[in-house]
Design an enzyme around this catalytic site. Sequence first.
Site, PDB file in Angstrom:
ATOM      1  N   ALA A 295       9.641  43.451  49.719  1.00 31.89           N
ATOM      2  CA  ALA A 295       9.869  44.883  49.899  1.00 31.89           C
ATOM      3  C   ALA A 295      10.743  45.174  51.118  1.00 31.89           C
ATOM      4  O   ALA A 295      11.661  45.995  51.051  1.00 31.89           O
ATOM      5  CB  ALA A 295       8.531  45.594  50.052  1.00 31.89           C
ATOM      6  N   CYS A 352      -4.098  51.316  52.399  1.00 29.05           N
ATOM      7  CA  CYS A 352      -5.434  51.077  51.828  1.00 29.05           C
ATOM      8  C   CYS A 352      -6.254  50.187  52.754  1.00 29.05           C
ATOM      9  O   CYS A 352      -7.285  49.655  52.357  1.00 29.05           O
ATOM     10  CB  CYS A 352      -5.319  50.470  50.431  1.00 29.05           C
ATOM     11  SG  CYS A 352      -4.483  48.891  50.397  1.00 29.05           S
TER      12      CYS A 352
HETATM   13  N1  SAH Z   1       1.030  50.730  43.632  1.00 24.12           N
HETATM   14  C1  SAH Z   1       0.375  49.756  42.827  1.00 24.12           C
HETATM   15  C2  SAH Z   1      -0.588  48.905  43.622  1.00 24.12           C
HETATM   16  C3  SAH Z   1       0.057  48.134  44.750  1.00 24.12           C
HETATM   17  S1  SAH Z   1      -0.858  46.745  45.273  1.00 24.12           S
HETATM   18  C4  SAH Z   1      -0.317  50.429  41.658  1.00 24.12           C
HETATM   19  O1  SAH Z   1      -0.328  51.673  41.570  1.00 24.12           O
HETATM   20  O2  SAH Z   1      -0.851  49.730  40.808  1.00 24.12           O
HETATM   21  C5  SAH Z   1       0.230  45.964  46.361  1.00 24.12           C
HETATM   22  C6  SAH Z   1       1.335  45.147  45.711  1.00 24.12           C
HETATM   23  O3  SAH Z   1       2.215  44.707  46.734  1.00 24.12           O
HETATM   24  C7  SAH Z   1       0.901  43.891  44.988  1.00 24.12           C
HETATM   25  O4  SAH Z   1       1.337  43.935  43.658  1.00 24.12           O
HETATM   26  C8  SAH Z   1       1.587  42.728  45.731  1.00 24.12           C
HETATM   27  O5  SAH Z   1       2.054  41.708  44.862  1.00 24.12           O
HETATM   28  C9  SAH Z   1       2.741  43.430  46.378  1.00 24.12           C
HETATM   29  N2  SAH Z   1       3.280  42.832  47.618  1.00 24.12           N
HETATM   30  C10 SAH Z   1       2.590  42.274  48.636  1.00 24.12           C
HETATM   31  N3  SAH Z   1       3.441  41.931  49.640  1.00 24.12           N
HETATM   32  C11 SAH Z   1       4.689  42.255  49.233  1.00 24.12           C
HETATM   33  C12 SAH Z   1       5.987  42.177  49.814  1.00 24.12           C
HETATM   34  N4  SAH Z   1       6.160  41.673  51.043  1.00 24.12           N
HETATM   35  N5  SAH Z   1       7.038  42.636  49.106  1.00 24.12           N
HETATM   36  C13 SAH Z   1       6.881  43.151  47.884  1.00 24.12           C
HETATM   37  N6  SAH Z   1       5.680  43.274  47.274  1.00 24.12           N
HETATM   38  C14 SAH Z   1       4.598  42.837  47.939  1.00 24.12           C
END
Ligand code: SAH
Length: 408
Positions: A295, A352
Amino acid sequence: MEKDHFSAASSVYEEHNKKVILKKDKEQSVKRYHPWIFSGAIRKITGNPVEGDIVEVFSAQEEFLALGHFQIGSIAVRIFSFHQVKPDLDFWHKKIETAFRLRLLIGLADNSQTTVYRLVNGEGDNMPGLVIDYYNGIAVMQTHSVGMYRMRHQLGHILKKLYGNKLTAVYDKSEATIPVKAGLEVKNEFLWGNLSRVTVTENNFNFFVDVAEGQKTGFFIDQRDNRKLLSNYCNGKNVLNVFCYTGGFSVYAALNHANLVDSVDSSVTAIEMTNENIRLNELSAGIHRSFCMDAFAFLRDIKNKYDVIVLDPPAFAKHQRALSNALQAYKRINQLALEQLRPGGILFTFSCSQVVSRENFRKSVFAAAANAQRNVEILHQLTQPPDHPVSIYHPEGEYLKGLVLFVE
Ligand code: SAH
Protein backbone atom coordinates in the site's frame (compact mmCIF):
# COMPACT_ATOMS: atom_id res chain seq x y z
CA MET A 1 -14.43 -36.66 26.02
CA GLU A 2 -15.58 -33.08 25.48
CA LYS A 3 -18.77 -33.76 27.40
CA ASP A 4 -16.59 -34.83 30.28
CA HIS A 5 -14.78 -31.53 30.06
CA PHE A 6 -18.05 -29.74 30.37
CA SER A 7 -19.43 -31.75 33.25
CA ALA A 8 -16.05 -31.51 34.91
CA ALA A 9 -16.29 -27.76 34.63
CA SER A 10 -19.76 -27.79 36.15
CA SER A 11 -18.76 -30.00 39.03
CA VAL A 12 -15.76 -27.80 39.69
CA TYR A 13 -18.17 -25.04 40.35
CA GLU A 14 -20.48 -27.18 42.47
CA GLU A 15 -17.60 -28.19 44.66
CA HIS A 16 -16.76 -24.53 45.26
CA ASN A 17 -13.14 -25.47 45.58
CA LYS A 18 -11.45 -23.28 42.97
CA LYS A 19 -11.32 -19.78 44.25
CA VAL A 20 -9.54 -16.59 43.42
CA ILE A 21 -9.35 -14.19 46.36
CA LEU A 22 -8.53 -10.58 45.62
CA LYS A 23 -6.23 -8.27 47.52
CA LYS A 24 -7.75 -5.73 49.84
CA ASP A 25 -9.59 -2.94 47.97
CA LYS A 26 -9.12 -4.63 44.61
CA GLU A 27 -12.80 -5.50 44.20
CA GLN A 28 -13.88 -2.08 42.91
CA SER A 29 -13.53 -2.83 39.20
CA VAL A 30 -15.44 -6.13 39.58
CA LYS A 31 -18.17 -4.31 41.46
CA ARG A 32 -18.36 -2.00 38.48
CA TYR A 33 -18.83 -5.04 36.25
CA HIS A 34 -15.48 -4.92 34.49
CA PRO A 35 -15.08 -8.46 33.09
CA TRP A 36 -11.35 -8.99 33.71
CA ILE A 37 -9.36 -9.79 36.84
CA PHE A 38 -5.69 -8.92 36.43
CA SER A 39 -3.16 -11.22 38.05
CA GLY A 40 -1.77 -8.31 40.10
CA ALA A 41 -5.08 -7.93 41.94
CA ILE A 42 -5.02 -11.49 43.29
CA ARG A 43 -3.99 -12.32 46.87
CA LYS A 44 -4.63 -16.05 46.90
CA ILE A 45 -5.74 -18.87 44.61
CA THR A 46 -7.15 -22.03 46.15
CA GLY A 47 -8.06 -25.41 44.65
CA ASN A 48 -5.19 -25.41 42.10
CA PRO A 49 -7.19 -24.34 39.06
CA VAL A 50 -5.61 -25.10 35.69
CA GLU A 51 -6.06 -22.99 32.58
CA GLY A 52 -9.66 -22.93 31.46
CA ASP A 53 -11.16 -24.01 34.78
CA ILE A 54 -14.13 -22.16 36.16
CA VAL A 55 -13.24 -20.21 39.30
CA GLU A 56 -15.19 -18.17 41.79
CA VAL A 57 -13.88 -14.71 42.58
CA PHE A 58 -14.07 -13.36 46.14
CA SER A 59 -13.13 -10.06 47.75
CA ALA A 60 -10.56 -9.90 50.55
CA GLN A 61 -13.57 -10.05 52.90
CA GLU A 62 -14.61 -13.34 51.20
CA GLU A 63 -17.65 -11.75 49.58
CA PHE A 64 -18.66 -13.52 46.36
CA LEU A 65 -18.06 -11.30 43.34
CA ALA A 66 -18.08 -13.25 40.12
CA LEU A 67 -17.61 -16.45 38.17
CA GLY A 68 -15.19 -16.78 35.30
CA HIS A 69 -12.61 -18.72 33.29
CA PHE A 70 -9.16 -18.95 34.79
CA GLN A 71 -6.09 -18.35 32.66
CA ILE A 72 -2.37 -17.98 33.31
CA GLY A 73 -1.31 -14.53 32.22
CA SER A 74 -1.96 -10.88 32.85
CA ILE A 75 -5.73 -11.33 32.56
CA ALA A 76 -6.17 -14.13 35.10
CA VAL A 77 -9.96 -14.41 35.08
CA ARG A 78 -12.46 -13.62 32.34
CA ILE A 79 -15.79 -13.12 34.06
CA PHE A 80 -18.97 -14.49 32.51
CA SER A 81 -21.31 -14.00 35.48
CA PHE A 82 -21.58 -11.67 38.44
CA HIS A 83 -24.09 -14.02 40.08
CA GLN A 84 -23.70 -17.30 41.89
CA VAL A 85 -25.23 -19.34 39.10
CA LYS A 86 -24.61 -22.87 37.89
CA PRO A 87 -22.80 -22.54 34.55
CA ASP A 88 -24.36 -25.58 32.90
CA LEU A 89 -25.42 -26.12 29.29
CA ASP A 90 -28.69 -24.31 29.90
CA PHE A 91 -26.82 -21.27 31.24
CA TRP A 92 -24.75 -21.02 28.05
CA HIS A 93 -27.75 -21.73 25.87
CA LYS A 94 -29.55 -18.73 27.39
CA LYS A 95 -26.52 -16.52 26.87
CA ILE A 96 -26.24 -17.42 23.18
CA GLU A 97 -29.99 -17.05 22.77
CA THR A 98 -29.79 -13.54 24.29
CA ALA A 99 -27.09 -12.65 21.76
CA PHE A 100 -29.25 -14.07 18.95
CA ARG A 101 -32.30 -12.10 20.08
CA LEU A 102 -30.22 -8.93 20.00
CA ARG A 103 -29.28 -9.66 16.37
CA LEU A 104 -32.98 -10.12 15.62
CA LEU A 105 -33.75 -6.81 17.31
CA ILE A 106 -31.19 -4.93 15.23
CA GLY A 107 -32.57 -6.50 12.08
CA LEU A 108 -29.74 -8.84 11.17
CA ALA A 109 -30.62 -12.40 12.15
CA ASP A 110 -33.65 -12.70 9.88
CA ASN A 111 -32.84 -10.57 6.89
CA SER A 112 -32.51 -11.86 3.33
CA GLN A 113 -30.56 -8.73 2.31
CA THR A 114 -27.83 -9.43 4.86
CA THR A 115 -26.92 -13.03 5.66
CA VAL A 116 -23.65 -12.39 7.46
CA TYR A 117 -23.28 -10.99 10.97
CA ARG A 118 -21.47 -11.41 14.28
CA LEU A 119 -23.54 -13.50 16.67
CA VAL A 120 -21.26 -13.29 19.71
CA ASN A 121 -18.84 -10.42 20.31
CA GLY A 122 -16.89 -11.47 23.40
CA GLU A 123 -17.15 -9.02 26.30
CA GLY A 124 -19.72 -6.99 24.33
CA ASP A 125 -22.09 -9.95 24.71
CA ASN A 126 -20.95 -10.86 28.22
CA MET A 127 -19.02 -13.84 26.91
CA PRO A 128 -15.35 -12.84 27.26
CA GLY A 129 -13.06 -14.95 25.10
CA LEU A 130 -15.70 -15.97 22.57
CA VAL A 131 -16.43 -14.73 19.06
CA ILE A 132 -18.96 -16.38 16.76
CA ASP A 133 -19.60 -15.11 13.24
CA TYR A 134 -22.48 -16.35 11.12
CA TYR A 135 -21.92 -16.74 7.37
CA ASN A 136 -25.17 -17.70 5.67
CA GLY A 137 -25.35 -21.09 7.38
CA ILE A 138 -21.74 -21.51 8.51
CA ALA A 139 -20.91 -20.56 12.09
CA VAL A 140 -17.26 -19.71 12.73
CA MET A 141 -16.11 -19.78 16.31
CA GLN A 142 -12.96 -18.09 17.51
CA THR A 143 -12.05 -18.63 21.15
CA HIS A 144 -9.53 -16.40 22.89
CA SER A 145 -9.49 -18.24 26.21
CA VAL A 146 -8.83 -21.85 27.13
CA GLY A 147 -12.09 -21.93 29.08
CA MET A 148 -14.12 -21.08 26.00
CA TYR A 149 -12.02 -23.43 23.83
CA ARG A 150 -12.77 -26.33 26.15
CA MET A 151 -16.46 -25.62 25.68
CA ARG A 152 -16.36 -25.54 21.88
CA HIS A 153 -18.34 -28.74 21.33
CA GLN A 154 -21.06 -27.68 23.74
CA LEU A 155 -21.21 -24.31 22.02
CA GLY A 156 -21.46 -26.06 18.64
CA HIS A 157 -24.34 -28.12 19.97
CA ILE A 158 -26.12 -24.96 21.16
CA LEU A 159 -25.66 -23.39 17.72
CA LYS A 160 -27.21 -26.44 16.04
CA LYS A 161 -30.22 -26.21 18.31
CA LEU A 162 -30.52 -22.48 17.74
CA TYR A 163 -30.33 -22.46 13.94
CA GLY A 164 -31.76 -25.91 13.14
CA ASN A 165 -31.62 -26.78 9.43
CA LYS A 166 -30.23 -23.38 8.49
CA LEU A 167 -26.86 -24.41 9.90
CA THR A 168 -24.58 -26.20 7.41
CA ALA A 169 -21.31 -26.21 9.36
CA VAL A 170 -19.59 -25.13 12.56
CA TYR A 171 -15.91 -24.29 12.17
CA ASP A 172 -13.59 -23.70 15.10
CA LYS A 173 -10.85 -21.26 14.10
CA SER A 174 -9.01 -20.83 17.39
CA GLU A 175 -5.50 -21.83 16.27
CA ALA A 176 -4.32 -18.24 16.02
CA THR A 177 -6.27 -16.88 18.98
CA ILE A 178 -5.51 -19.32 21.81
CA PRO A 179 -2.22 -18.34 23.47
CA VAL A 180 0.56 -20.71 22.35
CA LYS A 181 1.86 -20.94 25.90
CA ALA A 182 -1.35 -22.70 26.90
CA GLY A 183 0.32 -25.70 25.19
CA LEU A 184 -2.91 -27.10 23.74
CA GLU A 185 -1.68 -27.43 20.13
CA VAL A 186 -4.99 -26.13 18.87
CA LYS A 187 -5.83 -26.87 15.21
CA ASN A 188 -8.57 -25.21 13.22
CA GLU A 189 -11.27 -27.79 12.52
CA PHE A 190 -14.86 -28.39 11.58
CA LEU A 191 -16.84 -29.35 14.66
CA TRP A 192 -19.68 -30.24 12.39
CA GLY A 193 -20.17 -30.28 8.60
CA ASN A 194 -17.30 -29.49 6.22
CA LEU A 195 -18.32 -26.59 4.02
CA SER A 196 -15.80 -23.75 4.07
CA ARG A 197 -16.78 -21.70 1.02
CA VAL A 198 -20.05 -19.84 1.01
CA THR A 199 -21.68 -16.92 -0.75
CA VAL A 200 -23.02 -14.33 1.66
CA THR A 201 -25.20 -11.30 1.03
CA GLU A 202 -24.53 -7.95 2.66
CA ASN A 203 -26.92 -5.07 1.98
CA ASN A 204 -27.94 -7.01 -1.17
CA PHE A 205 -24.38 -7.34 -2.50
CA ASN A 206 -22.83 -10.78 -2.79
CA PHE A 207 -19.45 -11.95 -1.57
CA PHE A 208 -17.57 -15.22 -1.65
CA VAL A 209 -16.19 -16.08 1.75
CA ASP A 210 -13.78 -18.89 2.56
CA VAL A 211 -13.94 -19.28 6.32
CA ALA A 212 -10.95 -21.66 6.47
CA GLU A 213 -8.58 -19.86 4.08
CA GLY A 214 -9.71 -16.27 4.70
CA GLN A 215 -8.26 -13.80 7.20
CA LYS A 216 -9.85 -13.56 10.68
CA THR A 217 -13.11 -15.53 10.52
CA GLY A 218 -13.34 -14.97 6.73
CA PHE A 219 -14.74 -11.50 6.14
CA PHE A 220 -14.51 -8.07 7.79
CA ILE A 221 -18.13 -8.00 8.91
CA ASP A 222 -17.46 -4.98 11.09
CA GLN A 223 -17.24 -2.65 8.07
CA ARG A 224 -20.81 -3.31 6.86
CA ASP A 225 -22.30 0.07 7.80
CA ASN A 226 -19.20 1.96 6.70
CA ARG A 227 -19.21 0.26 3.30
CA LYS A 228 -22.83 1.32 2.95
CA LEU A 229 -21.94 4.91 3.79
CA LEU A 230 -19.27 4.90 1.07
CA SER A 231 -22.06 4.24 -1.47
CA ASN A 232 -23.24 7.86 -1.02
CA TYR A 233 -19.94 9.29 -2.19
CA CYS A 234 -19.15 7.28 -5.32
CA ASN A 235 -21.36 8.52 -8.13
CA GLY A 236 -19.14 9.40 -11.09
CA LYS A 237 -15.99 9.30 -8.95
CA ASN A 238 -12.61 7.62 -9.23
CA VAL A 239 -12.36 5.51 -6.10
CA LEU A 240 -9.26 3.88 -4.61
CA ASN A 241 -9.69 1.09 -2.05
CA VAL A 242 -6.41 0.51 -0.23
CA PHE A 243 -6.03 -2.64 1.93
CA CYS A 244 -9.03 -3.97 0.01
CA TYR A 245 -8.90 -7.60 1.29
CA THR A 246 -11.72 -9.33 -0.67
CA GLY A 247 -13.01 -6.10 -2.20
CA GLY A 248 -15.83 -5.17 0.18
CA PHE A 249 -15.60 -1.40 -0.27
CA SER A 250 -14.78 -1.87 -3.99
CA VAL A 251 -18.00 -3.75 -4.75
CA TYR A 252 -20.09 -1.10 -2.99
CA ALA A 253 -18.29 1.68 -4.89
CA ALA A 254 -18.57 0.01 -8.27
CA LEU A 255 -22.25 -0.82 -7.83
CA ASN A 256 -22.94 2.74 -6.78
CA HIS A 257 -21.92 4.24 -10.10
CA ALA A 258 -18.28 4.99 -9.54
CA ASN A 259 -16.46 5.93 -12.71
CA LEU A 260 -13.45 3.77 -11.81
CA VAL A 261 -12.53 1.59 -8.82
CA ASP A 262 -8.96 0.52 -8.07
CA SER A 263 -8.27 -2.05 -5.35
CA VAL A 264 -4.90 -2.58 -3.65
CA ASP A 265 -3.77 -5.36 -1.32
CA SER A 266 -0.43 -7.07 -0.74
CA SER A 267 -2.01 -10.52 -0.45
CA VAL A 268 -2.36 -12.55 -3.67
CA THR A 269 -5.30 -14.53 -2.26
CA ALA A 270 -7.08 -11.35 -1.24
CA ILE A 271 -6.70 -9.89 -4.73
CA GLU A 272 -7.94 -13.13 -6.33
CA MET A 273 -11.01 -13.04 -4.09
CA THR A 274 -11.54 -9.35 -4.92
CA ASN A 275 -11.58 -10.24 -8.61
CA GLU A 276 -14.03 -13.07 -7.95
CA ASN A 277 -16.30 -10.76 -5.99
CA ILE A 278 -16.26 -8.21 -8.80
CA ARG A 279 -17.34 -10.97 -11.23
CA LEU A 280 -19.92 -12.32 -8.79
CA ASN A 281 -21.67 -8.95 -8.72
CA GLU A 282 -21.65 -8.78 -12.54
CA LEU A 283 -19.83 -5.51 -12.70
CA SER A 284 -19.14 -4.15 -16.14
CA ALA A 285 -15.62 -4.82 -17.38
CA GLY A 286 -13.22 -1.92 -17.29
CA ILE A 287 -14.66 -0.24 -14.22
CA HIS A 288 -12.43 -2.14 -11.80
CA ARG A 289 -8.68 -2.82 -11.58
CA SER A 290 -6.72 -4.79 -8.97
CA PHE A 291 -3.17 -4.19 -7.81
CA CYS A 292 -1.33 -6.74 -5.74
CA MET A 293 1.27 -4.60 -4.07
CA ASP A 294 2.36 -2.82 -0.92
CA ALA A 295 0.00 0.00 0.00
CA PHE A 296 2.73 2.47 0.92
CA ALA A 297 4.49 1.88 -2.41
CA PHE A 298 1.25 2.22 -4.36
CA LEU A 299 0.34 5.48 -2.63
CA ARG A 300 3.63 7.12 -3.49
CA ASP A 301 2.51 8.27 -6.90
CA ILE A 302 -1.23 8.76 -7.30
CA LYS A 303 -1.37 12.53 -7.52
CA ASN A 304 -4.74 13.83 -8.72
CA LYS A 305 -5.97 10.41 -9.82
CA TYR A 306 -8.65 9.81 -7.20
CA ASP A 307 -11.70 11.63 -5.80
CA VAL A 308 -12.32 9.10 -3.05
CA ILE A 309 -9.77 7.00 -1.13
CA VAL A 310 -10.49 4.29 1.44
CA LEU A 311 -7.70 3.36 3.88
CA ASP A 312 -8.54 0.34 6.02
CA PRO A 313 -5.19 -1.06 7.16
CA PRO A 314 -4.70 -4.08 9.41
CA ALA A 315 -4.11 -3.31 13.11
CA PHE A 316 -0.75 -1.51 13.04
CA ALA A 317 -0.45 -2.03 16.82
CA LYS A 318 -1.43 -5.25 18.52
CA HIS A 319 0.25 -4.34 21.83
CA GLN A 320 0.73 -1.20 23.84
CA ARG A 321 4.49 -1.30 23.21
CA ALA A 322 3.89 -1.02 19.45
CA LEU A 323 1.75 2.08 19.92
CA SER A 324 4.15 4.82 18.96
CA ASN A 325 5.31 3.06 15.75
CA ALA A 326 1.67 2.44 14.87
CA LEU A 327 0.75 6.09 15.29
CA GLN A 328 3.63 7.00 12.99
CA ALA A 329 2.38 4.51 10.40
CA TYR A 330 -1.16 5.93 10.56
CA LYS A 331 0.27 9.39 10.08
CA ARG A 332 2.42 8.36 7.13
CA ILE A 333 -0.29 6.53 5.23
CA ASN A 334 -2.89 9.22 5.80
CA GLN A 335 -0.45 11.91 4.75
CA LEU A 336 0.25 10.07 1.48
CA ALA A 337 -3.48 9.94 0.74
CA LEU A 338 -4.25 13.49 1.88
CA GLU A 339 -1.43 15.01 -0.18
CA GLN A 340 -2.65 13.46 -3.37
CA LEU A 341 -6.46 13.39 -3.26
CA ARG A 342 -8.09 15.54 -5.92
CA PRO A 343 -9.40 18.88 -4.61
CA GLY A 344 -12.84 18.38 -3.08
CA GLY A 345 -11.99 14.74 -2.41
CA ILE A 346 -13.18 12.36 0.28
CA LEU A 347 -11.03 10.16 2.52
CA PHE A 348 -12.46 7.22 4.46
CA THR A 349 -9.76 6.33 6.99
CA PHE A 350 -9.82 3.64 9.67
CA SER A 351 -7.93 2.11 12.55
CA CYS A 352 -8.90 -1.27 13.98
CA SER A 353 -6.10 -1.34 16.58
CA GLN A 354 -7.60 -1.77 20.02
CA VAL A 355 -4.67 -0.02 21.71
CA VAL A 356 -5.03 3.08 19.53
CA SER A 357 -7.65 5.31 21.13
CA ARG A 358 -10.08 7.38 19.10
CA GLU A 359 -8.25 10.47 20.32
CA ASN A 360 -4.82 9.15 19.31
CA PHE A 361 -6.06 8.11 15.89
CA ARG A 362 -7.55 11.52 15.32
CA LYS A 363 -4.29 13.16 16.36
CA SER A 364 -2.35 11.06 13.83
CA VAL A 365 -4.72 12.08 11.06
CA PHE A 366 -4.54 15.69 12.26
CA ALA A 367 -0.74 15.60 12.00
CA ALA A 368 -1.03 14.04 8.54
CA ALA A 369 -3.42 16.77 7.38
CA ALA A 370 -1.19 19.53 8.71
CA ASN A 371 1.86 18.03 6.97
CA ALA A 372 -0.12 17.69 3.74
CA GLN A 373 -1.14 21.35 4.07
CA ARG A 374 -4.74 20.73 3.08
CA ASN A 375 -7.97 22.05 4.55
CA VAL A 376 -9.71 19.07 6.03
CA GLU A 377 -13.18 18.75 7.58
CA ILE A 378 -14.55 15.79 9.48
CA LEU A 379 -17.88 14.71 7.99
CA HIS A 380 -18.52 11.44 9.83
CA GLN A 381 -17.01 9.70 12.84
CA LEU A 382 -17.39 5.98 12.40
CA THR A 383 -17.25 2.94 14.59
CA GLN A 384 -18.24 -0.73 14.61
CA PRO A 385 -21.82 -1.83 13.82
CA PRO A 386 -24.36 -3.00 16.45
CA ASP A 387 -23.62 -6.70 15.99
CA HIS A 388 -20.21 -5.78 17.49
CA PRO A 389 -21.66 -4.27 20.67
CA VAL A 390 -19.49 -2.68 23.35
CA SER A 391 -20.31 -3.36 27.00
CA ILE A 392 -20.60 -0.05 28.80
CA TYR A 393 -18.43 -1.57 31.53
CA HIS A 394 -15.72 -2.58 29.05
CA PRO A 395 -14.89 0.43 26.87
CA GLU A 396 -11.80 -1.45 25.61
CA GLY A 397 -14.24 -3.33 23.37
CA GLU A 398 -14.57 -0.33 21.09
CA TYR A 399 -11.78 -1.00 18.62
CA LEU A 400 -12.91 0.26 15.23
CA LYS A 401 -12.47 3.95 14.58
CA GLY A 402 -13.07 5.77 11.34
CA LEU A 403 -13.18 9.27 9.97
CA VAL A 404 -14.71 10.50 6.74
CA LEU A 405 -12.90 13.63 5.68
CA PHE A 406 -13.64 16.29 3.13
CA VAL A 407 -10.40 17.52 1.65
CA GLU A 408 -10.71 20.94 0.03
N1 SAH B 1 -11.19 -3.23 3.98
C1 SAH B 1 -11.24 -4.66 4.00
C2 SAH B 1 -10.52 -5.24 5.19
C3 SAH B 1 -9.05 -4.87 5.26
S1 SAH B 1 -8.10 -5.97 6.23
C4 SAH B 1 -12.67 -5.13 3.93
O1 SAH B 1 -13.61 -4.31 3.96
O2 SAH B 1 -12.89 -6.33 3.84
C5 SAH B 1 -6.48 -5.43 5.92
C6 SAH B 1 -5.89 -5.89 4.59
O3 SAH B 1 -4.63 -5.24 4.44
C7 SAH B 1 -5.60 -7.37 4.46
O4 SAH B 1 -6.27 -7.88 3.35
C8 SAH B 1 -4.07 -7.47 4.26
O5 SAH B 1 -3.70 -8.47 3.32
C9 SAH B 1 -3.75 -6.11 3.73
N2 SAH B 1 -2.38 -5.61 3.96
C10 SAH B 1 -1.63 -5.74 5.08
N3 SAH B 1 -0.47 -5.05 4.94
C11 SAH B 1 -0.47 -4.50 3.70
C12 SAH B 1 0.41 -3.66 2.97
N4 SAH B 1 1.57 -3.26 3.50
N5 SAH B 1 0.05 -3.27 1.73
C13 SAH B 1 -1.10 -3.65 1.19
N6 SAH B 1 -2.01 -4.43 1.83
C14 SAH B 1 -1.70 -4.85 3.07
